[in-house]
Every structure is written in C-alpha cells, then in structure tokens.
Enzyme design. Structure first.
Site, PDB file in Angstrom:
ATOM      1  N   HIS A 221     -10.223   1.785   2.234  1.00  0.00           N
ATOM      2  CA  HIS A 221      -9.280   3.308   2.389  1.00  0.00           C
ATOM      3  C   HIS A 221     -10.705   4.154   2.763  1.00  0.00           C
ATOM      4  O   HIS A 221     -10.386   5.109   3.648  1.00  0.00           O
ATOM      5  CB  HIS A 221      -8.528   3.951   1.353  1.00  0.00           C
TER       6      HIS A 221
ATOM      7  N   HIS B  64      -9.344  -3.399  -1.426  1.00  0.00           N
ATOM      8  CA  HIS B  64      -8.352  -3.175  -0.695  1.00  0.00           C
ATOM      9  C   HIS B  64      -8.485  -1.772  -0.085  1.00  0.00           C
ATOM     10  O   HIS B  64      -8.447  -1.090   0.358  1.00  0.00           O
ATOM     11  CB  HIS B  64      -6.741  -2.942  -1.012  1.00  0.00           C
ATOM     12  N   GLU B  65      -8.939  -1.127  -2.283  1.00  0.00           N
ATOM     13  CA  GLU B  65      -9.380   0.102  -2.126  1.00  0.00           C
ATOM     14  C   GLU B  65     -10.538   0.400  -1.176  1.00  0.00           C
ATOM     15  O   GLU B  65     -10.568   2.136  -0.727  1.00  0.00           O
ATOM     16  CB  GLU B  65      -9.600   0.588  -3.265  1.00  0.00           C
TER      17      GLU B  65
ATOM     18  N   CYS C 283       0.766  -0.699   0.095  1.00  0.00           N
ATOM     19  CA  CYS C 283      -0.668   0.014  -0.281  1.00  0.00           C
ATOM     20  C   CYS C 283       1.485   1.174   0.065  1.00  0.00           C
ATOM     21  O   CYS C 283       1.838   0.809   0.826  1.00  0.00           O
ATOM     22  CB  CYS C 283      -0.919  -0.395   1.284  1.00  0.00           C
TER      23      CYS C 283
HETATM   24 NI    NI Z   1      -3.833   0.971  -0.179  1.00  0.00          NI
END
Ligand code: NI
Length: 181
Positions: free
Chosen positions: A140, A136-137, A94
């Site tokens: 965030h 994953h995104e 990341c």
């Molecule tokens: Ni990331």
C-alpha cells in the site's frame, strides 16, 4: 480502489514520536478494529505516509515462531527483505477493495524492519500469514493493491460467491481468511 492516495508512493515519516504521527496511528487502529481487519496502511485512511499496522490472530497463525500469533504491531518506514524465492498463493481481502477477495502470490518468508512509535527499531523474521500481511500492507505504501500482484485474475472473486464453492485449484477460504487487510 482508484483513489489517488492509494496509487501514490507514500512519504517517509521524519519523526515517529511526533504527536500527529501518534494521532494517525490511533485513527488507523480504530479503523482496522471497526472493520475487523488484520492490517491497515496509512494511505487507506488517505494519509500518504509510510506507516502500517497489523496483527496475526490465533486463527491465522502457524506452528513456527515466525508464524506465531503476533500482537498489534505498528511499523513506521518499514522495509522488507525476502528470505526465500518461494511464493505461495493465499486469499486476501482489502478494506480498499470491498466485497472482493483474490488469491495472491507472496513470499513465504521475509525479514522486515522499521521503527516503532517510540522511535525504537523493530526487526523480525516472518513466515506464512505473518509474512503475507506485512507484504500486503507495505505494498500500500508504494501504491500497489493486491489485484496488481495477482497472476490468475479468475481467482479474483466476490466474497458472496463463496457460497457457490471455491474456484479451483484453491480450497475455499475460511471466514478468517476473508478478513480485510
Ligand atoms: Ni489492503
């Protein structure tokens, strides 16, 4: 990691076609390409809005339609629905956690939806890396970084340690797999 904007829940975008939203998207694309990453979320450029970008490069693609190479995709106000209970460990890096990679369990198949920058609706089914990068995104946007998803912290390692061999039980990540997302 540790910046307040990365820990907060990002706000929905009211108008995906607004000029400031398109300026944000351009900034994100540039940042992702500079870092040679596979994805990026708006909080990573310190903007707490629900916008993610990602792509599935050839070398990360699988054999199915749902895991095939996918061009740069912008997703505004995204939502994810898991289509399986099965999770698989895979290496992730990341941009907000530089120098490290970790083995993270993710759903292997999801449906995701959201808005494109022209306001049209996007809906896709994704598998394998395609499903992983989207999860994953989108994490965030809820203030979650991948180490918080990890179940075995012994698999959080410095990228440079890879030359000493990979920790068991996972194979050594390939160069592509250590691209930040
Ligand atoms: Ni990331």
């Amino acid at each position: 990691m540790g910046h307040p904007v990365l820990r907060q829940v990002a706000d929905p975008v009211q108008d995906p076609t607004a000029p400031q939203v398109h300026a944000l998207i351009r900034n994100m694309i540039e940042t992702m390409q500079d870092a040679d990453g596979a994805g990026l979320a708006a909080p990573q450029v310190h903007v707490p809005r629900r916008v993610v970008i990602f792509h599935v490069p050839e070398e990360r693609a699988g054999d199915t339609e749902e895991s095939a190479p996918t061009p740069l995709t912008v997703l505004i106000n995204p939502e994810i629905e898991p289509l399986t209970e099965e999770k698989e460990l895979g290496w992730e890096g990341c941009l907000s956690v530089p120098g490290l990679i970790g083995a993270v369990p993710r759903f292997t198949k999801i449906r995701y939806s959201g808005l494109a920058p022209d306001g049209s609706r996007v809906e896709r089914v994704a598998e394998d890396f395609h499903a992983r990068v989207v999860q994953h995104e989108c994490d965030h946007l809820d203030g979650t970084l991948y180490p918080q998803r990890m179940t075995d912290m012994s698999l959080l390692i410095f990228q440079e340690e890879l030359r000493h061999g990979s920790p068991e039980p996972m194979r050594e990540p390939t160069e592509e797999e250590t691209e930040p997302v």
